[in-house]
Motif scaffolding. Structure first.
Motif, short mmCIF file in Angstrom:
data_model
loop_
_atom_site.label_atom_id
_atom_site.label_comp_id
_atom_site.label_asym_id
_atom_site.label_seq_id
_atom_site.Cartn_x
_atom_site.Cartn_y
_atom_site.Cartn_z
N THR A 678 0.85 -1.19 0.00
CA THR A 678 0.00 0.00 0.00
C THR A 678 0.89 1.24 0.00
O THR A 678 2.11 1.14 -0.07
CB THR A 678 -0.93 -0.01 1.23
N GLY A 679 0.28 2.42 0.10
CA GLY A 679 1.02 3.66 -0.09
C GLY A 679 1.92 4.04 1.06
O GLY A 679 1.64 3.70 2.22
N VAL A 680 3.00 4.76 0.76
CA VAL A 680 3.88 5.28 1.80
C VAL A 680 4.20 6.76 1.61
O VAL A 680 4.80 7.37 2.48
CB VAL A 680 5.20 4.49 1.88
N GLY A 681 3.79 7.36 0.50
CA GLY A 681 4.12 8.75 0.25
C GLY A 681 3.42 9.71 1.19
O GLY A 681 3.95 10.77 1.53
N GLU A 682 2.22 9.37 1.63
CA GLU A 682 1.42 10.28 2.44
C GLU A 682 1.18 9.84 3.88
O GLU A 682 1.03 10.69 4.77
CB GLU A 682 0.08 10.52 1.74
N PRO A 683 1.08 8.56 4.19
CA PRO A 683 0.65 8.14 5.54
C PRO A 683 1.55 8.55 6.69
O PRO A 683 1.11 8.52 7.84
CB PRO A 683 0.59 6.61 5.42
N GLY A 684 2.80 8.95 6.42
CA GLY A 684 3.66 9.41 7.51
C GLY A 684 3.29 10.78 8.03
O GLY A 684 3.68 11.17 9.14
N VAL A 685 2.53 11.54 7.23
CA VAL A 685 2.19 12.92 7.62
C VAL A 685 1.15 12.96 8.75
O VAL A 685 1.37 13.64 9.76
CB VAL A 685 1.69 13.72 6.39
N PRO A 686 -0.01 12.30 8.62
CA PRO A 686 -1.10 12.54 9.58
C PRO A 686 -0.78 12.32 11.06
O PRO A 686 -1.15 13.18 11.88
CB PRO A 686 -2.20 11.57 9.09
N PRO A 687 -0.10 11.23 11.46
CA PRO A 687 0.08 11.05 12.91
C PRO A 687 1.23 11.85 13.51
O PRO A 687 1.32 11.96 14.74
CB PRO A 687 0.36 9.54 13.03
N THR A 688 2.09 12.43 12.69
CA THR A 688 3.25 13.13 13.23
C THR A 688 2.86 14.38 14.01
O THR A 688 3.35 14.62 15.13
CB THR A 688 4.22 13.50 12.10
N GLY A 689 1.96 15.19 13.44
CA GLY A 689 1.54 16.42 14.12
C GLY A 689 0.91 16.17 15.47
O GLY A 689 1.30 16.78 16.48
N PRO A 690 -0.10 15.29 15.56
CA PRO A 690 -0.70 15.05 16.86
C PRO A 690 0.24 14.38 17.86
O PRO A 690 0.11 14.60 19.06
CB PRO A 690 -1.90 14.16 16.55
N ALA A 691 1.21 13.60 17.38
CA ALA A 691 2.19 13.03 18.30
C ALA A 691 2.99 14.15 18.96
O ALA A 691 3.25 14.12 20.17
CB ALA A 691 3.12 12.06 17.56
N LEU A 692 3.38 15.17 18.16
CA LEU A 692 4.08 16.31 18.73
C LEU A 692 3.18 17.09 19.68
O LEU A 692 3.59 17.48 20.78
CB LEU A 692 4.58 17.22 17.60
N ALA A 693 1.94 17.34 19.25
CA ALA A 693 1.01 18.09 20.10
C ALA A 693 0.77 17.37 21.43
O ALA A 693 0.73 18.01 22.49
CB ALA A 693 -0.32 18.28 19.37
N ASN A 694 0.63 16.06 21.38
CA ASN A 694 0.41 15.30 22.61
C ASN A 694 1.65 15.28 23.49
O ASN A 694 1.55 15.25 24.72
CB ASN A 694 -0.04 13.88 22.26
N ALA A 695 2.83 15.34 22.86
CA ALA A 695 4.06 15.43 23.65
C ALA A 695 4.15 16.78 24.35
O ALA A 695 4.55 16.87 25.52
CB ALA A 695 5.28 15.23 22.74
N ILE A 696 3.77 17.85 23.65
CA ILE A 696 3.79 19.18 24.25
C ILE A 696 2.83 19.23 25.44
O ILE A 696 3.14 19.79 26.51
CB ILE A 696 3.44 20.26 23.21
N PHE A 697 1.66 18.60 25.29
CA PHE A 697 0.74 18.56 26.43
C PHE A 697 1.32 17.76 27.59
O PHE A 697 1.21 18.17 28.76
CB PHE A 697 -0.60 17.95 26.01
N ALA A 698 1.95 16.62 27.27
CA ALA A 698 2.51 15.78 28.33
C ALA A 698 3.57 16.53 29.13
O ALA A 698 3.68 16.36 30.35
CB ALA A 698 3.10 14.51 27.73
N VAL A 699 4.33 17.38 28.46
CA VAL A 699 5.42 18.09 29.13
C VAL A 699 4.94 19.39 29.77
O VAL A 699 5.36 19.74 30.88
CB VAL A 699 6.57 18.38 28.13
N THR A 700 4.07 20.13 29.08
CA THR A 700 3.69 21.47 29.55
C THR A 700 2.29 21.57 30.11
O THR A 700 1.97 22.56 30.79
CB THR A 700 3.81 22.49 28.39
N GLY A 701 1.44 20.60 29.80
CA GLY A 701 0.06 20.69 30.23
C GLY A 701 -0.80 21.58 29.35
O GLY A 701 -1.97 21.83 29.65
#
Length: 717
Positions: A678-701
């Motif tokens: 299946t495809g690999v050109g696009e699927p890496g994009v969607p979860p990266t942003g929320p992973a960062l956002a959730n990390a920022i919440f975990a560290v800063t609240g």
């Protein structure tokens, strides 16, 4: 043909120099020499050189390597000597089986070509084996091919020695394909890319490189506001610019074509032209007003994307002991490929030839024929490499091809014209990722269990009003707006999804991973919020919402666990996690960050991907890394804003690309799978942003629900 004039001798006498193997328009395997009814995927020249004909173009995503791997694997060709060539524009012969048209996108290249190219390679090998066996008078079971050398154990031959014999044989309609244990190239960890050398030594041809005798350069003076119409212009000052040739109003009223003897002359002359515009149908609002208009639309959704309606879930929300409420705002985003849009159009004896990194030849071919009033067979498209796209080179309107055709025709249709977009044109030019606004209300019982989920989305439809509407819009709903939500793999009880179409002259377009760019961010942020509300580990919560008796959900659980294990995730750690399913591929990400005050640095991403059979593991890793980097660059700082309809950003100083210090270390695990690729050109994009956002919440609240992240007061170093 008589017995005395065999096909082989006829071909030799005719000077045939290459064996072609591919398919008929009916999808049947075929072989021949310059057969007009054949769409060849393999060409073996008289010197034995194998060339793979690529029906999907190369914009950096590795398609040229992937498709070539499939042919070379089944053919047992020598990888080092196999060449590549782009297919001509011909929908009947080279259509994308998933689109019904010739084009590259949606992470479909390998998925739709996997069996086609393998069968073509296997058919070519079978022809060579049978030809060699006949020439040597041995059984086909004695013949072996390895790295382009044919042998029966005693004698050896190259492909060139048997192609004329092979040409008189009928291809096997069902050639035997290799089993995975026989693969030598598929799945090989390090396989040199087929585009690397040409891009390194400068021999790779991009449209930007094309220079033809007598060619002039053209740029377009466009309306400063989307939807504006040209009412008049004055080019007197442009005439004072050295190298200025002419300026002509486009027949569609969209602007002025400005011609110069070189790029600089055309750009400077454009700057000197004054123009008058009718803004009666133009977008005049500023970003704040646009956001408020989206917000108002969520009050009464126009369409329902799931069986349960938003009205029906209201009773559950009203009766719930508690609710979780959130609003998410996403800005317009430009695609900003490193090579801005450019193409060259020249006259030929029968029509025109266009040189372009052409992503969707069927659409471009049709648009060029229509504008120039030519028959389809009079239009030739020479596909070249493209310096990125992320969706921008495949508009339903073929906008830059239409501009090039009009500029060419206005100059008389006899002079080659190079149509150029500057970086400012790219940033100002629209066809953005749509602005979107989400509102979610989740009803919870006293223990935090989900009782109901009211989710509403407002965004401009990408496909309504386009040639793709009949395929992608059903009962009024543009599925690209809510993909990743309407078809979420999480087993969310009583979930409703209402959708409203925002209307504006601002043109929008699919952007790398399309609707998943915002739906994944929202869903994975809400999953994290639910876990926090319930005091539960974010990964454990997600796994609890997946039913492993369902194959897709089991594969999603597999990547979640792979990311968890590879990263050494432990409950309670201040890290971010997200997972998403898009383009039939499963990706999970753990993000590690460092925060000092309001400064954030992304230290490392741990990514797990299940994309079926891994054709080129190195390409897959590169696409995961590239997708993650593209996502980070956009989510951290990027936005297109309007001030009374005027685009505020101009160039990279205001629309910052990802920079080297921004790029984190990335570890990629490819989950083994026997499923079709299946495809690999696009699927890496969607979860990266929320992973960062959730990390920022975990560290800063601090929970970031409006993008880019700089609007929340964070900076990135």
């Amino acid at each position: 043909m008589s017995a005395q004039l065999s096909r082989r001798n006829f071909l030799k006498a005719a000077g045939a120099s290459a064996l072609l193997v591919g398919f008929t328009p009916r999808g049947l395997l075929a072989a021949g020499y310059e057969d007009s009814t054949l769409n060849p995927f393999v060409r073996i020249d008289s010197d034995g050189v194998v060339t793979v004909i690529l029906k999907h173009f190369e914009m950096g995503q590795g398609t040229s390597t992937g498709l070539t791997t499939l042919i070379a694997e089944e053919l047992d060709a020598d990888w080092a000597s196999v060449r590549i060539d782009f297919a001509p524009s011909d929908t009947a012969k080279y259509k994308n089986l998933l689109f019904g048209a010739q084009g590259t996108g949606g992470s479909t290249a390998i998925a739709n070509s996997f069996m086609q190219y393998r069968k073509a390679g296997a058919a070519a090998r079978d022809l060579l084996v049978r030809a060699a066996a006949e020439q040597w008078g041995v059984g086909v079971d004695r013949i072996r091919i390895d790295k382009g050398v044919i042998t029966d154990g005693q004698r050896t031959a190259g492909f060139a020695d048997v192609i004329h014999s092979a040409a008189r044989l009928e291809p096997n309609p069902e050639p035997q394909l290799k089993t995975p244990d026989q693969f030598k190239l598929i799945g090989k960890l390090k396989l040199p890319r087929k585009d690397s050398i040409a891009k390194t030594d400068g021999s790779a041809q991009f449209a930007m490189d094309v220079k033809l005798p007598g060619m002039v350069y053209a740029v377009i003076l466009r309306s400063p506001r989307f939807g504006g119409r040209l009412t008049g212009f004055n080019a007197d000052k442009a005439a004072e610019i050295a190298g200025f040739i002419d300026a002509k109003a486009l027949p569609n009223g969209a602007g002025v074509a400005v011609y110069g003897k070189n790029t600089w002359a055309a750009l400077k002359a454009r700057d000197a032209i004054t123009a008058e515009w009718d803004f009666s149908d133009a977008e005049m609002r500023s970003t704040g007003a646009l956001i408020e208009a989206h917000r108002e639309l969520t009050a009464a959704p126009q369409y329902q994307a799931r069986a349960l309606t938003t009205d029906a879930v209201q009773a559950r929300l009203s009766a719930a002991p508690r609710t979780l409420d959130a609003e998410f705002v996403f800005p317009f985003l430009a695609h900003s490929p490193m090579e801005p849009l450019v193409c060259v159009i020249e006259p030929t004896a029968s029509g025109v030839r266009v040189h372009d990194g052409c992503q969707f030849p069927t659409v471009a071919h049709g648009a060029l024929s229509s504008v120039l009033k030519l028959k389809p067979e009079q239009v030739e498209i020479k596909t070249l490499y493209a310096g990125g796209s992320f969706g921008r080179r495949t508009t339903p309107t073929a906008d830059y091809h239409v501009e090039a055709a009009m500029a060419f025709a206005l100059l008389g249709g006899k002079t080659p014209v190079k149509m150029l977009w500057s970086r400012e044109d790219d940033i100002h030019g629209g066809y953005y990722r749509p602005m979107a606004l989400h509102k979610a209300s989740i009803a919870l019982d006293a223990d935090g269990a989900i009782l109901g989920w009211d989710h509403r989305v407002a965004a401009k439809s990408i496909v309504k009003g386009s040639a793709f509407e009949s395929a992608l819009v059903h009962e009024g709903l543009d599925h690209t707006t809510v993909e990743g939500l309407a078809d979420t793999l999480y087993q969310v009880p009583n979930m409703a999804l209402g959708v409203s179409d925002f209307l504006s002259p601002v043109p929008v377009l699919w952007w790398r991973s399309v609707g998943n760019t915002h739906t994944a961010y929202v869903m994975e942020s809400l999953m994290d919020m639910l876990a926090h509300e319930r005091g539960e580990d974010p990964i454990a919560l997600r796994l609890s919402l997946l039913d492993r008796s369902n194959k897709e959900q089991a594969r999603m659980a597999g990547v979640i666990e792979a990311a968890r294990d590879m990263s050494g995730w432990q409950p309670g750690q201040k890290r971010g996690f997200a997972a998403h399913y898009s383009f039939n591929t499963f990706v999970a990400v753990v993000a590690d960050i460092t925060v000092e005050g309001n400064k954030v640095h992304v230290d490392k991403l741990h990514m797990a991907v299940d994309c079926g059979v891994a054709i080129n593991p190195d390409v897959i890793r590169a696409q995961m890394e590239g997708g993650a980097g593209y996502a980070l660059g956009a989510i951290m700082r990027n936005e297109i804003t309007l001030d009374q309809g005027l685009v505020v950003q101009d160039n990279f100083p205001q629309y910052l690309p990802l920079r080297m210090p921004d790029m984190p270390e990335i570890a990629v695990t490819i989950v083994p799978s026997a499923e079709p690729p299946t495809g690999v050109g696009e699927p890496g994009v969607p979860p990266t942003g929320p992973a960062l956002a959730n990390a920022i919440f975990a560290v800063t609240g601090k929970r970031i629900t409006e993008l880019p992240m700089t609007t929340a007061g964070f900076s990135f170093v």
